[in-house]
Design an enzyme around this catalytic site. Structure first.
Site, mmCIF file in Angstrom:
data_model
loop_
_atom_site.group_PDB
_atom_site.id
_atom_site.type_symbol
_atom_site.label_atom_id
_atom_site.label_comp_id
_atom_site.label_asym_id
_atom_site.label_seq_id
_atom_site.Cartn_x
_atom_site.Cartn_y
_atom_site.Cartn_z
ATOM 1 N N HIS A 1 23.859 -5.201 3.329
ATOM 2 C CA HIS A 1 25.199 -5.547 3.768
ATOM 3 C C HIS A 1 25.282 -7.061 3.914
ATOM 4 C CE1 HIS A 1 27.216 -1.766 4.149
ATOM 5 N NE2 HIS A 1 26.278 -1.244 4.929
ATOM 6 N N ASP B 1 30.578 -10.951 1.391
ATOM 7 C CA ASP B 1 31.542 -10.056 0.755
ATOM 8 C C ASP B 1 32.722 -10.820 0.158
ATOM 9 O OD1 ASP B 1 30.076 -7.822 1.335
ATOM 10 O OD2 ASP B 1 31.318 -7.152 2.997
#
Length: 372
Positions: free
Chosen positions: A138, A168
């Site tokens: 992540h 991200d």
């Protein structure tokens, strides 16, 4: 005014944040975006909290103005059902681990035989190749393994948990958009699309240009809390005020530093660039701590000092400059009401006047181009 991507069809197989935010920007620029979601549950983001009606506010924010088709990609007839859309699509965005779309019969080599003009964008953490290609991770992991997190030292020397999902968005979403637009321009010239390998981990290194420069030239690899922009200078610091607020001070250039030190009445010897860094930092901290945030806001008003009182998010969205820029003029319709839509990094000239749009319900789109 016609938006620049009107007439383009984007098929979005991605979930969660990087891909959906990329397709949101394309949608805001005029593209028709069709989300391909699994039946029953849809995009994983739909289940997040807090919720507004049936879906999470996270999903609603990221999927405004799109369409949704629910289809089981593992079903034997999935490819046949999707062929009519794939054959006319301009862009595909997918975010699976490398090899997953190939196993589903939807990999780049398979779909380009149906549509050679297709721009196929794969967004992954570590890219399509390399030893980490299949490693689950992540945002925090990408920042940890690229050295970004190690440069964010707190008061105790431990890395500070970032409040933004930089890998991200900055490493995934924005490079995806840039490369999709470049590929579309290349297609204008050649008539053919291509496969884009967008790796979030790769793209984080761009943001460390200064640190890489120091390390590669033999000046030593920077450490958290020691370099110019990581806490090693009094000219780039966060100082506590008397009332428990914080001042973000960035008077890097000499002209700003001279104005800043004059306003806070720092002793002349400590204004000298040769003064001991820790002594100067302590002296500046002492002076900032002697007055309230409002005092300093007034003292710095109208001065070129590059200083700001650290705002809460609530204060930031209510700022008069934000209002003047109409950053939250677009609205998201949800559960019978409206909330401001997520601002996206499009110049105002490429966006319509203030709009109100919804995010799609799962599988709501009945498309004549989709075989049933």
């Amino acid at each position: 005014m016609m938006r620049p991507l009107e007439g383009l069809l984007v098929l979005d197989f991605s979930t969660l944040l990087p891909g959906p935010l990329a397709s949101l920007v394309l949608a805001e620029a005029g593209a028709r975006v069709v989300k391909i979601e699994r039946p029953g549950r849809g995009d994983e983001m739909r289940s997040y909290e807090p919720r507004v009606g049936e879906d999470s506010v996270n999903f609603l924010m990221l999927n405004r103005g799109k369409q949704s088709i629910a289809i089981d990609l593992k079903a034997p007839d999935a490819l046949e059902r999707l062929k009519p859309l794939i054959s006319i699509a301009d862009v595909i965005i997918e975010q699976f681990r490398p090899g997953v779309m190939d196993r589903l019969g939807l990999g780049y080599e398979a779909v380009r035989r149906l549509n050679p003009k297709l721009v196929y964008c794969s967004v992954t953490g570590w890219g399509q190749t390399g030893p980490k290609a299949q490693v689950a991770a992540h945002d925090l992991n990408y920042m940890a393994e690229t050295g970004v997190l190690g440069l964010s030292a707190g008061a105790d020397g431990a890395p500070v948990l970032p409040p933004v999902l930089a890998a991200d968005v900055a490493g995934g979403t924005l490079p995806a958009i840039i490369n999709i637009l470049l590929a579309l321009r290349q297609r204008d010239l050649t008539g053919y699309g291509c496969h884009l390998d967008v790796a979030m981990g790769d793209n984080l290194f761009t943001f460390l240009y200064w640190a890489l420069g120091e390390g590669f030239t033999g000046n030593g690899w920077p450490q958290g809390g020691q370099s110019l922009v990581t806490g090693g200078s009094p000219r780039y610091q966060v100082y506590r005020t008397r009332d428990g607020r914080y001042l973000a001070a960035a008077p890097l250039e000499d002209k700003f530093w001279e104005a800043f030190t004059r306003i806070i009445d720092l002793p002349e010897p400590l204004r000298d660039p040769a003064a001991p860094v820790e002594t100067v930092k302590a002296a500046v901290a002492e002076r900032i701590a002697a007055r309230t945030a409002d005092d300093w806001r007034a003292a710095f008003a109208g001065q070129d000092v590059c200083c700001s009182i650290v705002a809460t998010l609530e204060e930031a969205v209510s700022d008069e400059h934000v209002a003047a820029r109409r950053l939250f003029a677009h609205a998201l319709k949800a559960n019978g009401g409206e909330i401001p839509a997520l601002p996206v990094p499009l110049a105002p000239v490429f966006r319509p006047v203030a709009t109100r749009a919804t995010a799609p319900r799962l599988g709501e789109t009945v498309d004549p181009m989709l075989s049933v």
